[in-house]
Design an enzyme around this catalytic site. Sequence first.
Site, PDB file in Angstrom:
ATOM      1  N   LYS A 153       0.827  -1.207   0.000  1.00 44.32           N
ATOM      2  CA  LYS A 153       0.000   0.000   0.000  1.00 44.32           C
ATOM      3  C   LYS A 153       0.860   1.256   0.000  1.00 44.32           C
ATOM      4  CE  LYS A 153      -1.672   1.144   3.971  1.00 44.32           C
ATOM      5  NZ  LYS A 153      -0.888   2.379   4.246  1.00 44.32           N
ATOM      6  N   THR A 154       1.818   1.297   0.904  1.00 47.95           N
ATOM      7  CA  THR A 154       2.669   2.487   1.014  1.00 47.95           C
ATOM      8  C   THR A 154       3.464   2.698  -0.271  1.00 47.95           C
ATOM      9  OG1 THR A 154       2.855   2.199   3.408  1.00 47.95           O
ATOM     10  CG2 THR A 154       4.515   3.572   2.346  1.00 47.95           C
ATOM     11  N   ARG A 171      -0.626 -10.157  10.543  1.00 47.63           N
ATOM     12  CA  ARG A 171       0.631  -9.603  11.066  1.00 47.63           C
ATOM     13  C   ARG A 171       1.765 -10.609  10.926  1.00 47.63           C
ATOM     14  NH1 ARG A 171      -0.337  -5.448   9.743  1.00 47.63           N
ATOM     15  NH2 ARG A 171      -2.189  -6.468   8.876  1.00 47.63           N
ATOM     16  N   GLN A 190      -9.610  -4.169   7.260  1.00 46.99           N
ATOM     17  CA  GLN A 190      -8.812  -3.772   8.418  1.00 46.99           C
ATOM     18  C   GLN A 190      -9.412  -2.563   9.133  1.00 46.99           C
ATOM     19  OE1 GLN A 190      -4.391  -4.262   8.076  1.00 46.99           O
ATOM     20  NE2 GLN A 190      -4.809  -4.448   5.894  1.00 46.99           N
ATOM     21  N   ASP A 217      -4.492   8.325   3.132  1.00 46.47           N
ATOM     22  CA  ASP A 217      -4.023   6.994   3.521  1.00 46.47           C
ATOM     23  C   ASP A 217      -4.924   6.439   4.623  1.00 46.47           C
ATOM     24  OD1 ASP A 217      -2.371   4.765   3.623  1.00 46.47           O
ATOM     25  OD2 ASP A 217      -0.972   5.676   5.044  1.00 46.47           O
ATOM     26  N   GLU A 218      -5.000   5.115   4.720  1.00 47.59           N
ATOM     27  CA  GLU A 218      -5.793   4.445   5.767  1.00 47.59           C
ATOM     28  C   GLU A 218      -7.220   4.985   5.811  1.00 47.59           C
ATOM     29  OE1 GLU A 218      -4.644   1.888   7.023  1.00 47.59           O
ATOM     30  OE2 GLU A 218      -2.484   2.032   7.364  1.00 47.59           O
TER      31      GLU A 218
END
Length: 685
Positions: A48-49, A641, A268, A237-238
Amino acid sequence: MGRVYTLDGATPSGPAIDFASELNEQQLAAATHLGSPSLIIAGAGSGKTRTLTYRVAWLLSQGVPPSAILLLTFTNKAAREMLDRVANLMPQASAGIWGGTFHSIGNRILRANAHLIGYQRGFTIMDSEDAEDLIHAVVQNEGFTDKKFPKPAVLSDIFGLSVNTGKSIYDTLAGKYPYFIYLTEEIERVHVAYEHRKREGNVMDFDDLLTKTLQLFHEHPDVLAHYQQRFEHVLVDEYQDTTRIQAELAAMLAARSGNLTVVGDDAQSIYSWRGAHFANILDFPKRHPDAKVFKIETNYRSVPQVLDVANAAIQANERQFAKTLQPVRPQQEQKPILAPVSTNNAQASFVAQRIQELIASGIAPEEIAVLYRAHFHSMEVQLELTRRAIPFTITSGLRFFEQAHIKDVAAFLKFAVNPRDEIAFKRAVRLLPAIGEKSADQMWRNGAGAFAEERNFAALHALKVPAKAQKPWKQFVHTIEELMTAPAAREISSDSSDSTLINSNPTIPTPPRAAGAIAPSQMISIVMEALYEEIMQQKFSNYEARKEDIATLAGYARQFENCEDFLTQLSLLVGIEAQEALTQNRADQVTLSTIHQAKGLEWKVVFLIYLNDGLFPHARSSEAPETLEEERRLFYVGITRGKDELYLTFPLLRLNTQTGDSYQPPSRFLSEIPPALLDTWKISG
């Protein structure tokens, strides 16, 4: 806008970037989209980043000025990391991008324009404890002293949830605090008075940084038009974690250009309890009918066996953008482990023993995490790790900047910067002998409040104080005078160093303000030497350790040119981000963390413990389908994770000295995972 965009990646200031070779097909399509709003659904571990970073770099390569790009994130650290990556890709073209949290961007805009909505530019920002102190003062003033009246911390949560969800006080109480509905009128009165006192004191809380920005845009369309014209591209973002207000602000800023890019993962979305609105990401295509939806499903983090479990775990959710994480890493022999154990103590013993074995096999302790639904689930594991001398760190406890001694020192600085800050004044003077809450309130009413307008130090010296406080009071006034009337005063414009933003450019100008030449680190030293070191010796048994904390704070303050910026950042930094601003992560330690705090992190080995119905999912989650689905998303976040190994464990009996042993069925989420995807271990003991 007349701008011509191409796909060749040629940059105006360096060699061309071959975006097609740097990104996979899904990432490239999302990073280079134009012509409409876009929603990028980026699955866990899918880069994503990287996608967002390359989108910014691609926009720069097309000649978009950096000052025309706004990047909204949830931590300043995330903004710094992304913009550092952009700078590495485009060394000469990236300076000037606006990047930061919603709150820091709101702060920046309000610093330039707050006078338009009745505030002064030098407003200070209250953290949660400051806000609670002010609410307490309002409650006392209103006469609501009944023991059954909600405490300031609860009222603060009620007000914050009401603001962030857009619900009335009554609806907020009905949804989360039904036992306080009979006090609706009284709580509304406190809220109104609280808002009045904030404006009167020229202070804002965190929520104000967003709500006042929204108010500014609604009441002054010319200001909104200025920022709309400035920002050709708005990136968020997010996005799954945004509140209603944050989503509205982003949409307003991008309304003129139509270039709104939001990135996130609906699977998420786990923060509804703090105001995040899941429908923001789910309904984005409805609110923006011309939006293009991109899915990035290639996972670079986890082995296929972990991804199989993750895909199965989230499948039962009905409200989602269906996707399947696809692995890049090769298959491994070991499947994720399902480990039922007899008791909660046996669970702790199993986890600790397995961690010992993993460390002995060569896995570094910092590559191992034990994750759980709630903090109290970690108690037995903490005890067992301690017994076995396995070092660990817990991502919980009091935040560094929220400790009493840190806030005490900050109160002196806040009052020096903004003498109208009633809460800062009262906190500081209550540290002096014989001055309690009532005395501090009387002192404020009898002259300290007026000092904000007149700056007459003689009036402060003349204030009536208890006999035991006369000498320290004189020292207090002298100290404040020294902090406020530094020699060689200089003019600092509204666009001076702003550490709450990264590479920000000037906005609508405001009149310059006078400020002392003393750096914030020096101000801290003055406070310590004049008053607070002696107070610390009298107040705290661990004086030396707290003195080291103050020294660390002073060291952190050296990066700021003026105290206003330092105090702003001090208020904005929260949680793990705040601690990381001061120290590096501790190596050679196993991590114990709630899943909420672990979001965005990864480890080679992850243990998910207490996977029992009633604990995970929480018992209250069965009350509504949407809450159960959020619990399932939380489970999904925990699973994703893990990079190499995943352990799912639960005790069949929970030993309790008060209620006796109780049977705890395994989590319903485990039954949704096909047994073939897991290797079940029989744990004795």
